[in-house]
Scaffold this motif. Sequence first.
Motif, short mmCIF file in Angstrom:
data_model
loop_
_atom_site.label_atom_id
_atom_site.label_comp_id
_atom_site.label_asym_id
_atom_site.label_seq_id
_atom_site.Cartn_x
_atom_site.Cartn_y
_atom_site.Cartn_z
N GLU A 11 -6.71 6.02 5.62
CA GLU A 11 -5.67 5.84 6.65
C GLU A 11 -4.44 6.60 6.35
O GLU A 11 -3.84 6.63 5.37
N ALA A 21 5.66 4.17 2.12
CA ALA A 21 6.17 5.35 2.81
C ALA A 21 6.89 4.96 4.11
O ALA A 21 7.93 5.53 4.45
N ALA A 22 6.34 3.97 4.82
CA ALA A 22 6.96 3.52 6.07
C ALA A 22 8.33 2.87 5.80
O ALA A 22 9.29 3.11 6.55
N GLU A 28 3.90 -5.16 5.60
CA GLU A 28 2.99 -4.37 6.44
C GLU A 28 2.25 -5.23 7.46
O GLU A 28 1.42 -4.72 8.21
N GLU A 80 -2.41 1.75 -5.61
CA GLU A 80 -3.17 2.92 -5.17
C GLU A 80 -4.58 2.88 -5.73
O GLU A 80 -4.83 2.26 -6.76
N THR A 108 0.85 -1.19 0.00
CA THR A 108 0.00 0.00 0.00
C THR A 108 0.89 1.24 0.00
O THR A 108 2.07 1.17 0.35
N GLU A 159 0.87 3.62 2.10
CA GLU A 159 1.32 3.84 3.49
C GLU A 159 2.48 2.93 3.83
O GLU A 159 3.43 3.34 4.51
N GLY A 160 2.42 1.69 3.39
CA GLY A 160 3.50 0.74 3.65
C GLY A 160 4.79 1.14 2.96
O GLY A 160 5.88 1.04 3.54
#
Length: 176
Positions: free
Chosen positions: A176, A29-30, A127, A93, A24, A26-27
Motif C-alpha cells: 500500500e 508519513a501521513a 490511522e 516496518e 505503519t 504510511e501512517g
Amino acid sequence: MKSAKQRFAGRYRAPGPKRSPLITPEGAAALKAELDDLWRNKRPVITQAVGEAAALGDRSENAEYIYGKKMLREMDSRILYLQRRLDRIKVVEGTPADPNRVYFGAWVTLVDDDDNERCYRIVGADELNPSSGFISIDSPLALALIGKQLDDRVELSDLDKGYEIIAIDYKSAAAE
C-alpha cells in the motif's frame, strides 16, 4: 467560598485510554505530511488574516479577528498534538518473524457466524478508518486477533459474535 477543585470540577475531563505508540510507515508519513501542511501552508495564511483583521481597529467587536484567533488556537493545538505524537510513535516496518500469525500491520480476513466475510488491517490508533477496513490495534477485535493463526476462532463476548480467521496477509499491507 468554593475551593479551586470545586470551581473547576465541571471542566475536568478524565484522560482517554492510553493508545498504542505503534504506527505503519504510511501512517507516520501521513502525520508528518499533515504537520508540515499545517505549519508551512495553513498557519501562515491564518496568521496573516488575523493580522489584517487586527489592523481594522476595535478587536472586541471584530468577528474576523475573533474567529481567526479561534482557528489559530485550534490549529496550534493540533500542531502541538502532532509534534508530541510523532515524538512518541514507533514505526513498525516489514513482516514479522512468523507471518502465519496475526500481528500489527496484517490484513486479516474473517468469516462470522452468518458466513459474512470481512477484511481488516490492524493499524495504529492514528490511522483508524473503519470504512477502509483499518481497525486500531487497541480495539477489542484487534486485541483478540493478535497472535492467532489461520483457522483459529475468535469470540467477542461484548457482541456475542464469533469469527474464524481464513486469511492473513502481510504482502498487500506492505504494497500500500
